[in-house]
Each structure stands twice: as structure tokens, then as C-alpha cells.
Design an enzyme around this catalytic site. Structure first.
Site, mmCIF file in Angstrom:
data_model
loop_
_atom_site.group_PDB
_atom_site.id
_atom_site.type_symbol
_atom_site.label_atom_id
_atom_site.label_comp_id
_atom_site.label_asym_id
_atom_site.label_seq_id
_atom_site.Cartn_x
_atom_site.Cartn_y
_atom_site.Cartn_z
ATOM 1 C CE LYS A 1 -5.347 -5.809 -5.865
ATOM 2 N NZ LYS A 1 -4.130 -5.294 -5.594
ATOM 3 C CE LYS B 1 -6.813 -4.220 -0.432
ATOM 4 N NZ LYS B 1 -7.324 -5.843 -0.264
#
Lengths: 109, 253
Positions: free
Chosen positions: B84, B26
Site C-alpha cells: 500500500k 506496519k
């Protein structure tokens, strides 16, 4: 003596756990068929017991496997006892190295 | 399984060295949990064998199905294990449409689609985090994640209690989904987490130097320590039930 129709290995390094595997697997089976579930920790063992009770399946035998557990679960049918009498053969998945089988107290088989 | 959020290849290596099962790539500079750049994701994916899962977070996505689907496609093309997609200021119908388009975007890839909600989203008048299982089921997603967005010291359990999380996790499992919990989780939360028993526990700050998720970096020693603390609880060396667990048959070791 139990013959499992399916093995669900909860120790495999997959993102989906043993309950997801059991749910998927059970839909393919007939009442009385036996699934062998392998779990490696206490929370998963508790979860399998709770799940089986909620779904009216029966844990007919259980034994230790290293730090984990091997559970034999007979598919239930609306709270009825398993219809198909299981017969034993070695699962051949490393389960129960000693070959000892420990029936679950009170379990019906 | 233990999932560690990383920002680059160095942190990914530290995570894997410490025993992480999943590295979650991320970018903390974009919306706290935003997306990283394709070259970084590609570099991390190529650095490890397939047995090491590399997930990609899209963080909080815009309410634009085409834009999100294209980003999801990118995660698939990069070989991510999972991607996600998280919602905060979306209504249910919009979130569902975005996830369905994301599902379509992953056709032909092995990448799993994870529907994510944020436990603290009521702070932002966002989507009810408890809808995550329904969202995942209706969109045919492969799994769920419940995370938090605020990083002010509060964590997952400040917004959803153990019983609610346990219920959501079990519902997800019974629908064949993978289940993951994250949100400023620390070692102090492991007892609750083990009782809930999600398939995946996600951390970052707890395994960073100085415990600082933004200014610190992932440290393999901290990852190994947390993993061992988790292991001790899973095998019963540390009792997380305080004697309240259902009595099960005692078997010889």
C-alpha cells in the site's frame, strides 16, 4: 433452464469482490449470455441487484446456497431483454444443492 | 475480508488465530502507520501459507518516485500479497507518477499495488482523498485504500460520510479493483461498513488489548469477536439497514 457462460464466485478468499469479477467477466460476453454469481452475504446480494439494474443486466433466477445466494444474470443490451435463450444444466459448483430453482418475480428470461 | 494491522510475528499469529484474512505488517513508530523492516515482513510471510494474505504498508511515502519504487520492489521481493502506497502532502501529478513507477517496479511479481489516500488529509492540506479511485485507475493499481492518519479518537466517518465512501467503493469495484476501508474503526462502525460493503475492512485498535493500538497488542479473542460481529451483520442476524434496504425476492432457506 439456464446455461451459464461464466461463474463468478464471490465466496473465494480473494481481495477483489464479486462486482469486480462481474465487470471483468461481462466484457467478454455477448448480450443474453448468463453469468452465475455466488455471494455469501446480504450486502453483496443487494449490491449485485443494484449493479445489474444500473448496468441494464437482468437477474433471471436466484436461489439460496447455504447462508448465501446464487444469482443468474443475463447480460443486457441497452435495456433490451436477453437475446439468447438460456438453457439449463447443473452448474456443478456446489450451487443449489437441492436443485431447486426460484425464478425472480417479474424477471424476464 | 478482515485485515488486521500487526507489528510483529506474535501479533500476526494472534490475528490469524482469531480469523483475520489479511495481516497488514506496519511499524507504528514511523509516522503512525509506517513501514516495518524487511526481516519482520519476511518472517511473517514465511509463517503462513499463501492463503493467508500478508500485506505491507509503506504508510505515507515521500514525494520521491525512485525511493518509493525501490521500497515497493522490496515488498514484491519479500512475497507480500499487496503493498500500500499512501499519499498525504502530494499533488495529484506527483502521486500519479509515484504510483506508475511503483507499478513498473512490481513487474514480475504477484504482489498487488494498492493506492491509498487519507480521509483526514485536508487537515494537512494534503491530496483530496476522493481522488483515490482516479489515481488507482490512471496508475493501473490493483486496489484502493482509504485510511486516516490522525489517531486522536476521530475515525474515518468523521472525515468522509457514508454516501461518499459507498460511491468511491462502488466506483472502485466497477473498475475491477479491490476496495478497502480503514481508520480507527470500531465495532460501533460495523453497521455503516456493512452498508458500504468494501471488500476489506482494516482494524487495529479495536482488536488490541485495552483497545490501545499503540500500547496494546493484537489479541486473538478480540479479533474473533470482531469477526463474529461482522459475520452477524453480513448474514442478517443483525439488521444494519433498519428496514431501509431495497425489497428483494424472499427465497426459501
Amino acid at each position: 433452464m439456464l446455461r451459464e457462460a461464466l461463474v463468478v464466485d464471490g465466496t473465494a478468499k480473494t481481495c477483489k469482490g464479486v462486482i469486480a469479477g462481474l465487470e471483468r467477466g461481462m466484457t467478454e460476453l455477448e448480450p443474453g449470455d448468463v453469468v452465475l454469481a455466488i455471494v455469501e452475504d446480504i450486502p453483496s446480494r443487494l449490491e449485485v441487484y443494484a449493479w445489474a439494474q444500473r448496468k441494464s443486466h437482468h437477474i433471471v433466477e436466484e436461489r439460496r446456497r447455504g447462508v448465501g445466494y446464487v444469482l443468474y444474470i443475463a447480460k443486457g443490451a441497452r435495456n433490451r431483454v436477453p437475446l439468447r435463450a438460456p438453457t439449463w444444466r447443473d452448474p456443478g459448483h456446489g450451487a443449489g444443492e437441492t436443485g431447486e430453482v426460484h425464478p425472480v418475480p417479474g424477471a424476464r428470461a | 475480508m478482515l485485515m488486521v494491522s500487526v507489528q510483529n510475528l506474535d501479533e500476526a499469529k494472534e490475528s490469524v488465530a482469531g480469523g483475520a484474512d489479511i495481516v497488514d505488517v506496519k511499524n507504528l513508530r514511523e509516522m503512525v502507520i509506517g513501514s516495518n523492516f524487511p526481516p519482520v515482513i519476511r518472517e511473517v510471510r514465511r509463517a503462513f501459507p499463501a492463503g493467508v494474505h500478508v500485506s505491507v504498508t509503506l504508510g505515507v511515502v515521500p514525494n520521491q518516485a525512485g525511493t518509493v519504487a525501490l521500497a515497493v520492489y522490496g515488498a514484491g521481493a519479500l512475497g507480500a500479497t499487496s503493498v500500500k502506497v499512501g499519499f498525504i502532502q502530494s499533488d495529484y501529478g506527483t502521486a500519479l507518477r509515484i504510483l506508475r513507477e511503483s507499478r513498473r517496479a512490481l513487474e514480475g511479481f504477484d504482489t498487488k499495488l494498492i493506492a491509498a489516500t487519507f480521509a483526514d488529509s485536508p487537515l494537512y492540506a494534503g491530496i483530496d482523498p476522493r481522488l483515490v479511485v482516479q489515481l488507482a485507475e490512471e496508475s493501473q493499481s490493483d486496489g484502493i485504500l482509504i485510511d486516516t492518519l490522525v489517531k486522536d479518537g476521530r475515525n474515518l466517518f468523521d472525515f468522509l460520510d457514508e454516501a461518499t465512501l459507498k460511491q468511491l467503493v462502488m466506483e472502485g469495484k466497477e473498475l475491477g479493483m479491490s476496495t478497502a476501508l480503514s481508520g480507527t474503526l470500531q465495532i460501533a462502525n460495523l453497521n455503516q461498513l456493512v452498508r458500504i460493503n468494501p471488500d476489506i475492512v482494516g482494524v487495529r485498535g479495536a482488536v488490541c488489548t485495552r483497545g490501545d493500538r499503540e500500547g496494546g497488542a493484537v489479541d486473538s479473542t478480540a479479533v474473533a469477536h470482531l469477526k463474529d460481529e461482522l459475520r452477524q451483520r453480513l448474514v442478517g442476524q443483525i439488521d444494519v439497514y433498519d428496514g431501509s434496504a431495497p425489497r428483494l425476492p424472499t427465497l426459501p432457506a
